[in-house]
Design an enzyme around this catalytic site. Structure first.
Site, mmCIF file in Angstrom:
data_model
loop_
_atom_site.group_PDB
_atom_site.id
_atom_site.type_symbol
_atom_site.label_atom_id
_atom_site.label_comp_id
_atom_site.label_asym_id
_atom_site.label_seq_id
_atom_site.Cartn_x
_atom_site.Cartn_y
_atom_site.Cartn_z
ATOM 1 N N ARG A 1 0.846 -1.184 0.000
ATOM 2 C CA ARG A 1 0.000 0.000 0.000
ATOM 3 C C ARG A 1 0.885 1.239 0.000
ATOM 4 O O ARG A 1 1.966 1.246 0.593
ATOM 5 C CB ARG A 1 -0.915 0.041 1.241
ATOM 6 N N GLU B 1 -2.094 8.111 -4.211
ATOM 7 C CA GLU B 1 -2.440 7.681 -5.570
ATOM 8 C C GLU B 1 -3.928 7.941 -5.859
ATOM 9 O O GLU B 1 -4.740 7.921 -4.933
ATOM 10 C CB GLU B 1 -2.093 6.203 -5.770
ATOM 11 N N HIS C 1 -0.700 0.376 -9.665
ATOM 12 C CA HIS C 1 -1.513 -0.397 -8.723
ATOM 13 C C HIS C 1 -2.272 -1.521 -9.440
ATOM 14 O O HIS C 1 -3.505 -1.576 -9.422
ATOM 15 C CB HIS C 1 -2.492 0.507 -7.972
ATOM 16 N N ILE C 2 -1.514 -2.428 -10.031
ATOM 17 C CA ILE C 2 -2.095 -3.542 -10.804
ATOM 18 C C ILE C 2 -1.770 -4.892 -10.183
ATOM 19 O O ILE C 2 -1.797 -5.917 -10.855
ATOM 20 C CB ILE C 2 -1.628 -3.509 -12.272
#
Length: 324
Positions: A238, A267, A285-286
């Protein structure tokens, strides 16, 4: 009449079809980011909701939906949900653990390899037409095989990452507050060490902590200073666990060899300093982003919601005190 629910972000049509067998569904296939005010408006009169980790289910949102009975995240993380407010209001909250472990571990390894072998910068160099011929001392990277893999946060995903290290004949060390049982350590061929030892000895340090206020900036300037100048930092956990400004400074000054990042502070905005660096691999963020895994996450969230609104205990209940 069927209970009314909100699906707060775009999901696969198959998921909506399944939910419509049980509920009157207010969907968001336009994938508009609702935010606090949007959620308050759309949750009016709803008994439940499927939410993403980007949806701020705050105390204010919960208070605005007195008929709400369940919030079901299609994510393993749930720092977007105010669990205390949910419990006080009698709202069940759930997440989707387990179904994304392998896919997230795969991305951790992709970023680790990309950082080790300088793939993003090398590809840009080639695409820009700068390759004029082979040279012996060119684009030298770091070996992964026989290196030391450090893992900070050794839950399900951390253990999955560790097991993949066996094929590279790596030494695996980890740190978490409570060491794993001996048999689990043996499965992963991993050894518990204190945090300072982890920072000092890791050639590749993978962060897999859940975000919480206590974990904010777990990796800052002081921690980065303990790491080897040849080390690589990988974050698929995170944003906020790492002090991004401190990391940019360390990478710029070559206090670290490289980094691979899938998550960032604030983000989808992120520190533009990362874009100036040639020793960082960046993805948006994948971590869980394969079709099969995202489908499994959404269906798991749907299962949780169906159970909750049927008066049953949902499989992945985060606040069991709500049932007392």
């Amino acid at each position: 009449m069927k209970p009314k629910i909100l699906v707060a972000r775009e999901v696969f049509p198959e998921v909506l079809e399944r939910l419509r067998q049980h509920f009157e569904v207010d969907d968001n296939q336009a994938d508009a980011v609702l935010g606090v005010e949007g959620l308050k408006a759309r949750l009016a009169g709803k008994a439940g909701a499927l939410t993403a980790a980007t949806d701020p289910v705050t105390a204010e949102v919960i208070a605005a939906a007195p008929g709400l009975k369940a919030i079901c995240n299609f994510a393993v993380g749930y720092n977007n949900i105010d669990l205390t407010a949910c419990s006080k209001a009698g709202v069940m909250a759930t997440n989707t653990p387990g179904v994304l472990d392998d896919t997230t571990a795969d991305l951790a390894w992709a970023l680790l390899m990309a950082s080790a072998r300088r793939l993003p910068a090398a590809e840009r160099w080639l695409r820009n037409g700068e390759w004029k011929g082979w040279q012996f001392i060119q684009w030298l990277g770091s070996d992964v095989h026989h290196a030391t893999l450090g893992i900070l946060g050794m839950g399900r995903i951390g253990q999955t990452v560790a097991r993949r290290a066996l094929g590279f004949d790596m030494k695996v060390i980890y740190h978490k507050r409570t060491p794993l049982p001996a048999e689990r350590e043996a499965e992963c061929r991993a050894t518990w060490v204190d945090k300072q030892t982890l920072l000092r000895e890791s050639d590749f340090l993978v962060l897999l902590l859940p975000y919480s206020p206590e974990n904010h900036h777990t990796i800052g300037a002081a921690e980065l200073a303990l790491m080897k100048p040849t080390a690589h930092l990988i974050n698929v956990a995170r944003g906020g666990i790492v002090d991004d400004e401190a990391l940019i400074s360390a990478l710029r000054q070559r206090q670290l060899s490289g980094a691979g990042l899938d998550v960032y502070e604030g983000e989808p905005k992120f520190n533009p300093g990362f874009l100036e660096l040639d020793n960082v691999a960046l993805t948006p963020h994948i971590g869980s982003s394969s079709r099969a895994t995202r489908m499994a996450m959404a269906m798991t969230a749907a299962d949780n919601l169906i159970a909750a609104l049927a008066g049953q205990r949902p499989p992945n209940l985060l606040n069991p005190d709500v049932l007392k």
